[in-house]
Design a protein around this motif. Sequence first.
Motif, PDB file in Angstrom:
ATOM      1  N   TRP A  26       0.827  -1.212   0.000  1.00  0.00           N
ATOM      2  CA  TRP A  26       0.000   0.000   0.000  1.00  0.00           C
ATOM      3  C   TRP A  26       0.859   1.259   0.000  1.00  0.00           C
ATOM      4  N   GLN A  27       1.962   1.227   0.727  1.00  0.00           N
ATOM      5  CA  GLN A  27       2.866   2.369   0.735  1.00  0.00           C
ATOM      6  C   GLN A  27       3.454   2.612  -0.653  1.00  0.00           C
ATOM      7  N   ASP A  28       3.792   1.547  -1.345  1.00  0.00           N
ATOM      8  CA  ASP A  28       4.304   1.698  -2.707  1.00  0.00           C
ATOM      9  C   ASP A  28       3.243   2.283  -3.637  1.00  0.00           C
ATOM     10  N   TYR A  29       1.996   1.919  -3.419  1.00  0.00           N
ATOM     11  CA  TYR A  29       0.921   2.462  -4.250  1.00  0.00           C
ATOM     12  C   TYR A  29       0.742   3.964  -4.010  1.00  0.00           C
ATOM     13  N   THR A  30       0.863   4.379  -2.752  1.00  0.00           N
ATOM     14  CA  THR A  30       0.659   5.799  -2.439  1.00  0.00           C
ATOM     15  C   THR A  30       1.729   6.685  -3.065  1.00  0.00           C
ATOM     16  N   VAL A  31       2.909   6.134  -3.311  1.00  0.00           N
ATOM     17  CA  VAL A  31       3.975   6.929  -3.940  1.00  0.00           C
ATOM     18  C   VAL A  31       4.103   6.606  -5.433  1.00  0.00           C
TER      19      VAL A  31
END
Length: 292
Positions: free
Chosen positions: A244-249
Amino acid sequence: MTAYVTGGPTAAVADDAVGAVPLTGIDTPRRSASPWRWRLLRLVSVAAAIGLWQLLTEGKVRLLLRFDTLPTVTQIVSALHRRLGTYEYWLDLAQSLIRILTGFGLAAAVGVATGVLLGRSRLFANTFGPLTELVRPVPAIAMVPVAILLFPTDEAGIVFITFLAAYFPILVSTRHAVAALPTLWEDSVRTLGGGRWDVLARVVLPGILPGVFGGLSVGMGVAWICVISAEMISGRLGIGYRTWQDYTVLSYPQVFVGIITIGVLGFLTAAAVELLGRRVTRWLPRAQEGLR
């Protein structure tokens, strides 16, 4: 002399019996295709899917689905290679595995025990059964707010969500497996002087194993869905959190690295459950037929 089946009580008659049907080959083991042929077919199907993905994304195809917005296979492989060399990847992987194994292990133990009690005890079924039927339709991921309020740490809350996700499939499968046991088996043990514990050890527990492992297999899949979702919502570490963190960036190749990791871990854990199930149910006639 060749054996024949006829309409009469005689099991074998002479070769010139009228209307007889030969039994030749009844006990002959079935010939199955080489397992390597099926393994090769599986590899080819996966390779074809990967090749198609590369063609669609590299060619920026935009037909109904927008493949031009997705990373190519080569970009994903490059991102996976970089991620494998980082400490945080293995830490996330270990954290997710600890959560899934803890929650699933607790669900397996409690689910089998309560499933047997629901199937064997009328008192327990009438006291605890209505509660399970009220809670069972609620998706485990919907209990995340409750877990946050109930448990002092996020870690305990995620394990609780994982437990709930796996618990009910195991419980229901075990309960139905107990109910499906032939009463003749229990009567036979009691006729030979066996008591309640003998029935449990010699009839109930061995007899429900196929149903139990069916529930375990389903429970493992649902547990992975919910642990990843819980990590995305309230986690601090884990594959779901990192994805999810990778998706947000907007790091989409890294997102697919997380998706692939989840798929591989889910496949390996489900395969482990299936393998264990086959080993402990070797005595089943169907399992013995598969070994021929």
